[in-house]
Design a protein around this motif. Sequence first.
Motif, PDB file in Angstrom:
ATOM      1  N   GLY A   1       2.468   5.874  -7.173  1.00 27.48           N
ATOM      2  CA  GLY A   1       1.420   6.615  -7.880  1.00 27.48           C
ATOM      3  C   GLY A   1       1.667   8.108  -7.859  1.00 27.48           C
ATOM      4  N   ILE A   2       2.110   8.615  -6.717  1.00 28.83           N
ATOM      5  CA  ILE A   2       2.415  10.051  -6.625  1.00 28.83           C
ATOM      6  C   ILE A   2       3.580  10.396  -7.551  1.00 28.83           C
ATOM      7  CG2 ILE A   2       3.351  11.853  -5.112  1.00 28.83           C
ATOM      8  CD1 ILE A   2       1.697  10.580  -2.845  1.00 28.83           C
TER       9      ILE A   2
ATOM     10  N   LYS B   1       0.828  -1.200   0.000  1.00 27.11           N
ATOM     11  CA  LYS B   1       0.000   0.000   0.000  1.00 27.11           C
ATOM     12  C   LYS B   1       0.863   1.252   0.000  1.00 27.11           C
ATOM     13  CE  LYS B   1      -4.120  -1.999   2.045  1.00 27.11           C
ATOM     14  NZ  LYS B   1      -5.070  -1.965   3.151  1.00 27.11           N
ATOM     15  N   LYS B   2       1.974   1.228   0.753  1.00 31.39           N
ATOM     16  CA  LYS B   2       2.901   2.365   0.741  1.00 31.39           C
ATOM     17  C   LYS B   2       3.526   2.531  -0.637  1.00 31.39           C
ATOM     18  CE  LYS B   2       4.276   1.945   5.560  1.00 31.39           C
ATOM     19  NZ  LYS B   2       5.394   1.566   6.448  1.00 31.39           N
TER      20      LYS B   2
ATOM     21  N   SER C   1       2.313   1.589  -3.472  1.00 33.65           N
ATOM     22  CA  SER C   1       1.319   2.069  -4.430  1.00 33.65           C
ATOM     23  C   SER C   1       1.108   3.568  -4.295  1.00 33.65           C
ATOM     24  CB  SER C   1      -0.003   1.329  -4.260  1.00 33.65           C
ATOM     25  OG  SER C   1      -0.665   1.723  -3.090  1.00 33.65           O
ATOM     26  N   THR C   2       1.108   4.048  -3.060  1.00 36.93           N
ATOM     27  CA  THR C   2       0.904   5.478  -2.841  1.00 36.93           C
ATOM     28  C   THR C   2       2.079   6.291  -3.365  1.00 36.93           C
ATOM     29  OG1 THR C   2      -0.447   5.027  -0.907  1.00 36.93           O
ATOM     30  CG2 THR C   2       0.476   7.243  -1.092  1.00 36.93           C
ATOM     31  N   TYR C   3       3.287   5.922  -2.951  1.00 36.96           N
ATOM     32  CA  TYR C   3       4.464   6.686  -3.376  1.00 36.96           C
ATOM     33  C   TYR C   3       4.741   6.530  -4.869  1.00 36.96           C
ATOM     34  CZ  TYR C   3       5.331   7.248   1.597  1.00 36.96           C
ATOM     35  OH  TYR C   3       5.205   7.562   2.919  1.00 36.96           O
TER      36      TYR C   3
ATOM     37  N   TRP D   1      -1.299   2.025  -9.098  1.00 35.40           N
ATOM     38  CA  TRP D   1      -1.991   2.135  -7.826  1.00 35.40           C
ATOM     39  C   TRP D   1      -3.044   1.045  -7.684  1.00 35.40           C
ATOM     40  CZ3 TRP D   1      -6.931   3.165  -6.021  1.00 35.40           C
ATOM     41  CH2 TRP D   1      -7.015   3.483  -4.664  1.00 35.40           C
TER      42      TRP D   1
ATOM     43  N   CYS E   1      -1.324  -2.560  -7.209  1.00 37.23           N
ATOM     44  CA  CYS E   1      -0.758  -2.752  -5.869  1.00 37.23           C
ATOM     45  C   CYS E   1      -1.849  -2.872  -4.812  1.00 37.23           C
ATOM     46  CB  CYS E   1       0.185  -1.609  -5.516  1.00 37.23           C
ATOM     47  SG  CYS E   1       1.736  -1.647  -6.404  1.00 37.23           S
ATOM     48  N   GLN E   2      -2.885  -2.069  -4.912  1.00 36.89           N
ATOM     49  CA  GLN E   2      -3.980  -2.138  -3.946  1.00 36.89           C
ATOM     50  C   GLN E   2      -4.723  -3.470  -4.052  1.00 36.89           C
ATOM     51  OE1 GLN E   2      -4.919   0.012  -1.496  1.00 36.89           O
ATOM     52  NE2 GLN E   2      -3.162   1.289  -1.942  1.00 36.89           N
TER      53      GLN E   2
END
Length: 66
Positions: free
Chosen positions: A25-26, A18-19, A21-23, A48, A51-52
Amino acid sequence: MRLRFNKVVRTSIADELKKASTYGGIGLGLLGYSLKAPYVLLAAFLWWITCQAIANLLLAMEDDEE
């Protein structure tokens, strides 16, 4: 050969995914926005979502009752 992960390991891997995917994606989103490249923005969204989905599949697994 079967890989078996207990609930703690699956939860830890899911949290890291999840981390990531966030980083990721950003990072890809900012890159796509700065390059004005819609395909990079699409790649960020797909990264994103993938990964989610994998993280949620890991969390949905149940332990074998042996």
